[in-house]
Design a protein around this motif. Structure first.
Motif, PDB file in Angstrom:
ATOM      1  N   GLY A  27       0.986  -1.417   0.040  1.00 10.75           N
ATOM      2  CA  GLY A  27      -0.154   0.066   0.049  1.00 10.75           C
ATOM      3  C   GLY A  27       0.786   1.229   0.164  1.00 10.75           C
ATOM      4  O   GLY A  27       0.060   2.452  -0.169  1.00 10.75           O
ATOM      5  N   ILE A  28       2.104   1.314   0.449  1.00  8.51           N
ATOM      6  CA  ILE A  28       3.027   2.466   0.301  1.00  8.51           C
ATOM      7  C   ILE A  28       3.915   2.423  -0.837  1.00  8.51           C
ATOM      8  O   ILE A  28       4.212   3.452  -1.619  1.00  8.51           O
ATOM      9  CB  ILE A  28       3.898   2.397   1.735  1.00  8.51           C
ATOM     10  CG1 ILE A  28       2.624   2.719   2.781  1.00  8.51           C
ATOM     11  CG2 ILE A  28       4.787   3.401   1.810  1.00  8.51           C
ATOM     12  CD1 ILE A  28       3.503   2.726   4.191  1.00  8.51           C
ATOM     13  N   TYR A  31       1.331   0.484  -4.421  1.00  6.73           N
ATOM     14  CA  TYR A  31      -0.007   1.095  -5.408  1.00  6.73           C
ATOM     15  C   TYR A  31       0.054   2.405  -5.294  1.00  6.73           C
ATOM     16  O   TYR A  31      -0.702   3.007  -6.404  1.00  6.73           O
ATOM     17  CB  TYR A  31      -1.076   0.376  -4.520  1.00  6.73           C
ATOM     18  CG  TYR A  31      -1.225  -1.102  -4.780  1.00  6.73           C
ATOM     19  CD1 TYR A  31      -1.621  -1.545  -6.133  1.00  6.73           C
ATOM     20  CD2 TYR A  31      -1.168  -1.961  -3.804  1.00  6.73           C
ATOM     21  CE1 TYR A  31      -1.964  -2.887  -6.181  1.00  6.73           C
ATOM     22  CE2 TYR A  31      -1.409  -3.269  -3.986  1.00  6.73           C
ATOM     23  CZ  TYR A  31      -1.845  -3.760  -5.224  1.00  6.73           C
ATOM     24  OH  TYR A  31      -1.894  -4.983  -5.372  1.00  6.73           O
ATOM     25  N   PRO A  32       0.323   3.356  -4.479  1.00 10.07           N
ATOM     26  CA  PRO A  32       0.185   4.721  -4.603  1.00 10.07           C
ATOM     27  C   PRO A  32       0.654   5.511  -5.996  1.00 10.07           C
ATOM     28  O   PRO A  32       0.203   6.565  -6.177  1.00 10.07           O
ATOM     29  CB  PRO A  32       0.909   5.172  -3.435  1.00 10.07           C
ATOM     30  CG  PRO A  32       1.080   4.062  -2.642  1.00 10.07           C
ATOM     31  CD  PRO A  32       1.089   2.820  -3.357  1.00 10.07           C
ATOM     32  N   ALA A 150      -4.486  -5.617  -0.135  1.00  6.86           N
ATOM     33  CA  ALA A 150      -3.550  -4.443  -0.083  1.00  6.86           C
ATOM     34  C   ALA A 150      -4.210  -3.136  -0.764  1.00  6.86           C
ATOM     35  O   ALA A 150      -4.046  -1.928  -0.507  1.00  6.86           O
ATOM     36  CB  ALA A 150      -2.186  -4.609  -0.432  1.00  6.86           C
ATOM     37  N   SER A 151      -4.517  -3.443  -2.175  1.00 10.06           N
ATOM     38  CA  SER A 151      -4.986  -2.216  -3.004  1.00 10.06           C
ATOM     39  C   SER A 151      -6.277  -1.600  -2.464  1.00 10.06           C
ATOM     40  O   SER A 151      -6.665  -0.595  -2.530  1.00 10.06           O
ATOM     41  CB  SER A 151      -5.296  -2.666  -4.633  1.00 10.06           C
ATOM     42  OG  SER A 151      -5.986  -3.695  -4.726  1.00 10.06           O
ATOM     43  N   SER A 154      -5.283   0.495   0.321  1.00 10.05           N
ATOM     44  CA  SER A 154      -4.211   1.658  -0.159  1.00 10.05           C
ATOM     45  C   SER A 154      -4.754   2.814  -0.827  1.00 10.05           C
ATOM     46  O   SER A 154      -4.604   3.937  -0.612  1.00 10.05           O
ATOM     47  CB  SER A 154      -2.855   1.004  -0.959  1.00 10.05           C
ATOM     48  OG  SER A 154      -2.220   1.902  -1.486  1.00 10.05           O
ATOM     49  N   THR A 158      -4.958   6.419   0.691  1.00 11.49           N
ATOM     50  CA  THR A 158      -4.039   7.467   0.013  1.00 11.49           C
ATOM     51  C   THR A 158      -5.035   8.742  -0.495  1.00 11.49           C
ATOM     52  O   THR A 158      -4.396   9.953  -0.320  1.00 11.49           O
ATOM     53  CB  THR A 158      -3.442   6.893  -1.285  1.00 11.49           C
ATOM     54  OG1 THR A 158      -2.589   5.982  -0.964  1.00 11.49           O
ATOM     55  CG2 THR A 158      -2.733   8.017  -2.059  1.00 11.49           C
ATOM     56  N   PHE A 174       3.503   8.174   5.027  1.00  7.01           N
ATOM     57  CA  PHE A 174       3.813   6.468   4.711  1.00  7.01           C
ATOM     58  C   PHE A 174       5.224   6.469   5.129  1.00  7.01           C
ATOM     59  O   PHE A 174       5.447   5.232   5.762  1.00  7.01           O
ATOM     60  CB  PHE A 174       3.926   6.556   3.210  1.00  7.01           C
ATOM     61  CG  PHE A 174       2.631   6.610   2.547  1.00  7.01           C
ATOM     62  CD1 PHE A 174       1.449   6.512   3.187  1.00  7.01           C
ATOM     63  CD2 PHE A 174       2.528   7.000   1.191  1.00  7.01           C
ATOM     64  CE1 PHE A 174       0.177   6.442   2.635  1.00  7.01           C
ATOM     65  CE2 PHE A 174       1.212   6.813   0.448  1.00  7.01           C
ATOM     66  CZ  PHE A 174       0.064   6.372   1.230  1.00  7.01           C
TER      67      PHE A 174
END
Length: 399
Positions: A27-28, A31-32, A150-151, A154, A158, A174
Motif C-alpha cells: 500500500g505504500i 500501489y500509490p 492491499a489495493s 491503499s 491515499t 507513509f
C-alpha cells in the motif's frame, strides 16, 4: 487450521505479522504511484512519462537485488532483512518528498527499488520458507489472503490523505508508517525459528520427497514461465480500464468492473485453501494461466461487451490470485527449502524486469496497432507461460 496459540506464540505468528506488513508495504511502495505520479509531474514541471520512469527504474533495481535479498534472508532471517528493508523504504519515501532535481528523483527511486525487493511477496515468502521449510505452502496461502486486500486499503487511504495534505505530506506519513510500524513488527514480532533440515539417514530416505537442483532447464522454465506471466498483470493494470472506456463502457462502470479484480483474487485463494491443498503447485500454476487464457478467449469471442468485460475481470483476478500462491509454492516443491530465499530472488529478477517493461511496451502496441493487438500480445505471453509450465517435469520420488 492452526490453533490460536500457534498464531500468537508459535511460528504461525509470522503469518499475522507479515499479513499486516504486506498490506502496508504494497500500500505504500507499489500501489500509490498511480495516484501520486500525476501530482508529482504537475508539481515538478516534469512529463508524466518521466515521473513514471522512476517507478519502472525501481522495479528494475528490485529485480537486480532480489537474489541478494533472498540469500540474506536464508542466512540471517526476515526479522533482520525485512526490518532493514522497511527502514530503507521509510528513508526513500521521505526523500521522495524533497527530491526536486531529476537525477535526485531517479536516485531515490533506485533506493525504493531496494526497499521493494526487501518488503513485498518474495522476501515474505522466503521468510516463511525459512521458518516452515517444505511446509510453507499453507502459510503462503494464508499470507496472500491478507495481501489481496492491499489495493483495497491503499487507494482509499491515499485518497483520504490527499484531501488533508498534499502528495509530499502523504509520503511523509507513509515514511512514518514504515519506520514506526512495519520495521518494529519485522524486527521484534517475526519468529526467529528456522525449520529443521530434513533427516538424511537411510531409514527415512525413502519417505523424503525428491528435489531438483536450482539450475538447468527446469529452473529456466520456471523463471521463464513466471516472467512471461508478469507481463500480463503489469501491462493490463496500466491499460485495461482505458480499453474498456474506448470500447464504449462508461467510466463508472469500467471502474466497477476493474474493482472485481481484488475480490476475485481473494475468493480464488480461499477456494485454494479449502479445496486445493492436495494439488501439486505445478498443476495450480497451469490452471491459473489456463483460466486467464480462457478469459482472453471470452474477449476474443464476444468482444468488449459488458458481460465479457465482467467475466474477464473475474477470471483475470482469480487466475492472478492463484498464481501468486504458485510463485511461492512451485519453487519450494521443485527445489526444496534449502536456499529457498535465493531461489525466489533469482526467479524474481526476470519477473520484476518484465513488470517494469510491460506498461511501456503495451502502450507502444496500443498506440501503433490498437487495443485488439495489445490484447493479442498479452495473451501470447500467457501462452508462453503455460507452455513453459507444461514442459516442466516433476522430480521422481526416490526409489
Amino acid at each position: 487450521m492452526p490453533s490460536l496459540r500457534a498464531f500468537i506464540l508459535g511460528p504461525w505468528r509470522a503469518v499475522l505479522v507479515l499479513g499486516v506488513t504486506q498490506i502496508l508495504a504494497w500500500g505504500i511502495l507499489f500501489y500509490p504511484p498511480v495516484l501520486m505520479m500525476p501530482l508529482i509531474a504537475a508539481d515538478r514541471g516534469w512529463s508524466l512519462s518521466f515521473a513514471m520512469a522512476g517507478f519502472s527504474l525501481a522495479l528494475l533495481v528490485a529485480g537486480s537485488t532480489a537474489p541478494t535479498v533472498g540469500g540474506l534472508i536464508d542466512r540471517y532471517g526476515g526479522h533482520l532483512v525485512m526490518a532493514a528493508g522497511s527502514l530503507i523504504g521509510a528513508c526513500a519515501v521521505a526523500l521522495l518528498a524533497f527530491a526536486a532535481h531529476p537525477v535526485a528523483y531517479l536516485a531515490v527511486w533506485m533506493l525504493l527499488g531496494v526497499a521493494i525487493a526487501a518488503n513485498l511477496y518474495d522476501p515474505a515468502f522466503a521468510t516463511l520458507g525459512r521458518i516452515f521449510g517444505t511446509g510453507a505452502r499453507k502459510p503462503i496461502t494464508y499470507l496472500t489472503l491478507a495481501g489481496g486486500f492491499a489495493s483495497t486499503v491503499s487507494w482509499p487511504a491515499t485518497q483520504v490523505s490527499l484531501t488533508f495534505t498534499d502528495w509530499r505530506g502523504t509520503y511523509l506519513i507513509f515514511a512514518c508508517v514504515l519506520a514506526l510500524v512495519s520495521a518494529p513488527l519485522h524486527a521484534f514480532a517475526l519468529p526467529r525459528t528456522r525449520a529443521a533440515p530434513a533427516p538424511q539417514d537411510s531409514d527415512t530416505s525413502q519417505t523424503l520427497p525428491a528435489y531438483l537442483p536450482p539450475g538447468g532447464l527446469v529452473f529456466f522454465l520456471v523463471a521463464a514461465a513466471f516472467a512471461a506471466y508478469a507481463f500480463i498483470p503489469s501491462g493490463l493494470a496500466a491499460h485495461l480500464i482505458a480499453m474498456f472506456g474506448r470500447a464504449g463502457i462508461d467510466p463508472a462502470t469500467a471502474v466497477m468492473i476493474g474493482a472485481l479484480f481484488g475480490p476475485s483474487q481473494v475468493a480464488a485463494r480461499i477456494c485454494e485453501l479449502a479445496f486445493g491443498g492436495r494439488a501439486h503447485p505445478l498443476n495450480l500454476a497451469r490452471f491459473s494461466v489456463a483460466l486467464l487464457l480462457a478469459g482472453f478467449a471470452v474477449l476474443a469471442i464476444f468482444g468488449f461487451t459488458l458481460f465479457a468485460a465482467i467475466a474477464f475481470a473475474i477470471m483475470f483476478g482469480a487466475g492472478n490470485g492463484l498464481l501468486t500462491i504458485a510463485r511461492g509454492a512451485v519453487p519450494l516443491a521443485l527445489f526444496g527449502a534449502s536456499g529457498y530465499g535465493r531461489v525466489l530472488g533469482r526467479i524474481a529478477k526476470p519477473f520484476q524486469v518484465m513488470q517494469a517493461v510491460a506498461p511501456v511496451a503495451l502502450a507502444f502496441v496500443v498506440e501503433h496497432r490498437g487495443d485488439a493487438a495489445a490484447l493479442a500480445v498479452t495473451a501470447a505471453f500467457g501462452v508462453v507461460s503455460l507452455a513453459c509450465l507444461i514442459a516442466i517435469r516433476r522430480p521422481k520420488a526416490p526409489s
